[in-house]
Design a protein around this motif. Structure first.
Motif, mmCIF file in Angstrom:
data_model
loop_
_atom_site.group_PDB
_atom_site.id
_atom_site.type_symbol
_atom_site.label_atom_id
_atom_site.label_comp_id
_atom_site.label_asym_id
_atom_site.label_seq_id
_atom_site.Cartn_x
_atom_site.Cartn_y
_atom_site.Cartn_z
ATOM 1 N N UNK A 103 0.833 -1.197 0.000
ATOM 2 C CA UNK A 103 0.000 0.000 0.000
ATOM 3 C C UNK A 103 0.871 1.250 0.000
ATOM 4 N N UNK A 104 0.317 2.329 -0.546
ATOM 5 C CA UNK A 104 1.017 3.598 -0.592
ATOM 6 C C UNK A 104 0.014 4.740 -0.617
ATOM 7 N N UNK A 105 0.470 5.921 -0.226
ATOM 8 C CA UNK A 105 -0.351 7.127 -0.373
ATOM 9 C C UNK A 105 -0.006 7.879 -1.649
ATOM 10 N N UNK A 106 1.016 7.417 -2.358
ATOM 11 C CA UNK A 106 1.406 8.047 -3.615
ATOM 12 C C UNK A 106 0.448 7.630 -4.727
ATOM 13 N N UNK A 107 0.486 8.314 -5.863
ATOM 14 C CA UNK A 107 -0.346 7.879 -6.996
ATOM 15 C C UNK A 107 0.022 6.469 -7.424
ATOM 16 N N UNK A 108 -0.955 5.746 -7.938
ATOM 17 C CA UNK A 108 -0.720 4.358 -8.327
ATOM 18 C C UNK A 108 0.394 4.255 -9.366
ATOM 19 N N UNK A 109 1.249 3.272 -9.148
ATOM 20 C CA UNK A 109 2.365 2.988 -10.027
ATOM 21 C C UNK A 109 2.742 1.537 -9.861
ATOM 22 N N UNK A 110 3.426 0.984 -10.863
ATOM 23 C CA UNK A 110 3.899 -0.395 -10.763
ATOM 24 C C UNK A 110 5.267 -0.464 -10.082
ATOM 25 N N UNK A 111 5.814 0.668 -9.699
ATOM 26 C CA UNK A 111 7.139 0.714 -9.091
ATOM 27 C C UNK A 111 7.082 0.302 -7.623
ATOM 28 N N UNK A 112 7.690 -0.828 -7.260
ATOM 29 C CA UNK A 112 7.656 -1.270 -5.859
ATOM 30 C C UNK A 112 8.243 -0.232 -4.899
ATOM 31 N N UNK A 113 9.163 0.578 -5.375
ATOM 32 C CA UNK A 113 9.802 1.576 -4.528
ATOM 33 C C UNK A 113 8.860 2.643 -4.011
ATOM 34 N N UNK A 114 7.696 2.759 -4.633
ATOM 35 C CA UNK A 114 6.724 3.769 -4.217
ATOM 36 C C UNK A 114 5.831 3.291 -3.081
#
Length: 121
Positions: A96-107
């Protein structure tokens, strides 16, 4: 532990599995949740994401075979995997992340422990 994956296992090529990721209700309010996988000797890769607005994205390797969905009432993320191939063999993680959706695991900054998927030919 805030994210708990389940549903992995061993299946023959062409078979199906459904992965689940149980999350705390706090985590389920994050902007984006996703499924990732890591095969032995390879980097972790993003395969599917879903935004809080319902927008979904898929990596080309799983498009038209995998379906991501979520159940807010159960605070659970799902990944329906059909037409499985030996190259789908990997440890699968939700994140999960609060950043915009991306396929980058680093996010992604919250991760589950993973569930193993093994597809035999």
């Amino acid at each position: 532990v805030h994210l708990v994956e389940s549903g992995g296992g061993s299946v023959q090529a062409g078979g199906s599995l459904t992965l689940s990721c149980a999350a705390s209700k706090f985590l389920f309010r994050r902007n984006c949740m996703g499924w990732f996988r890591q095969a032995p000797g390879k980097e972790r890769e993003g395969i599917s994401v879903i935004g809080r607005d319902g927008t979904v994205g898929y990596d080309n390797s799983v498009k038209d075979r995998f379906t991501i969905s979520n159940d807010y009432a159960k605070a659970t993320l799902y990944l329906q995997m059909d037409s499985l191939r030996p190259e789908d063999t990997a440890m699968y993680y939700c994140a999960a992340t609060d950043l915009p959706c991306t396929m980058d695991p680093g996010a992604f900054d919250d991760w589950g422990q993973g569930t193993q998927v093994t597809v035999s030919s």
